[in-house]
Scaffold this motif. Structure first.
Motif, short mmCIF file in Angstrom:
data_model
loop_
_atom_site.label_atom_id
_atom_site.label_comp_id
_atom_site.label_asym_id
_atom_site.label_seq_id
_atom_site.Cartn_x
_atom_site.Cartn_y
_atom_site.Cartn_z
N ILE A 86 43.97 53.16 46.48
CA ILE A 86 44.77 53.50 45.30
C ILE A 86 44.61 55.00 45.06
O ILE A 86 43.52 55.48 44.71
N SER A 117 49.41 45.08 41.18
CA SER A 117 49.77 46.43 40.75
C SER A 117 49.00 46.85 39.51
O SER A 117 48.85 48.05 39.25
N LYS A 118 48.51 45.87 38.74
CA LYS A 118 47.79 46.21 37.51
C LYS A 118 46.44 46.85 37.81
O LYS A 118 45.92 47.61 37.00
N ARG A 121 47.26 50.36 38.11
CA ARG A 121 47.60 50.92 36.80
C ARG A 121 46.37 51.19 35.95
O ARG A 121 46.32 52.15 35.18
#
Length: 210
Positions: A86, A117-118, A121
């Motif tokens: 990431i 995807s969190k 984030r």
């Protein structure tokens, strides 16, 4: 019945409030700084710099709101879930210069799974602040531990610090590695070894460009 965490009041990460933000004052401060450093702000290339600097800092230091969406772990998956590589950028709180790199984030699920995807984030949300890498690592781990109620959480960050490569020691190409493990990823050596092996198997440095 396990509550639907996606609908729980704490399941949204919202931007930090900055009620004291004053654009005019910030732009004037940048202009004063440039002048104090001996630069002519009437120069064509510096005339609009204060506005650009403030806009850039505002963007880099303001996280975007998002929902921490989770789902029932219907298959009772009980192994490590890892999202590797990431990419993130943050600002060193000591010099306000960037540090950037990659995060490997994972967890051992309990009753809930989180949208993959969190995980990215959450990294971005905490990176958008004046930071030190050690604190950023812990904040990501604690956020996931609190919101996901996972059996274990692991976070490893690898980053290059511009405040070290372009000033001071001026050692370019160095990588700082920090980690935080919670729950079973802290106590179970096999889980932790698997996490580290998955995260360290690729030796490339994806934040670099040729």
């Amino acid at each position: 019945m396990t509550p639907n965490v996606a609908e729980h009041p704490i399941a949204r990460l919202v931007p930090r409030e900055t009620p004291g933000f004053d654009r005019d004052r910030a732009e004037a401060a940048v202009e004063d700084l440039l002048q104090a450093l001996g630069h002519d702000t009437d120069d064509a290339h510096l005339g609009d710099t204060p506005r650009r600097v403030v806009s850039a800092l505002r963007e880099m230091l303001t996280p975007e709101e998002f929902s921490f969406t989770t789902f029932p772990n219907e298959a009772e998956y009980d192994e490590v879930v890892i999202v590797r590589g990431i990419r993130f950028t943050s600002l060193c709180s000591h010099h306000l210069l960037p540090f950037h790199g990659v995060a490997d984030v994972g967890y051992v699920p309990g009753d809930r799974l989180v949208g993959l995807s969190k995980l990215a984030r959450v990294v971005d949300w905490h990176a958008r602040a004046p930071q030190v890498q050690e604190r950023l690592t812990v904040q990501i781990a604690e956020e996931l531990e609190e919101r996901l109620a996972a059996r274990g959480v692991g976070v490893v960050l690898r980053a290059e610090h511009i405040c070290m490569s372009m000033r001071g020691a001026r050692v370019s190409g160095t990588t700082t590695v920090t980690s935080a493990f919670r729950g079973e990823l802290a106590t179970d050596a096999a889980f932790r070894a698997h996490f580290r092996a998955a995260g360290m198997s690729d030796q490339e440095e994806p934040w670099r460009t040729s």
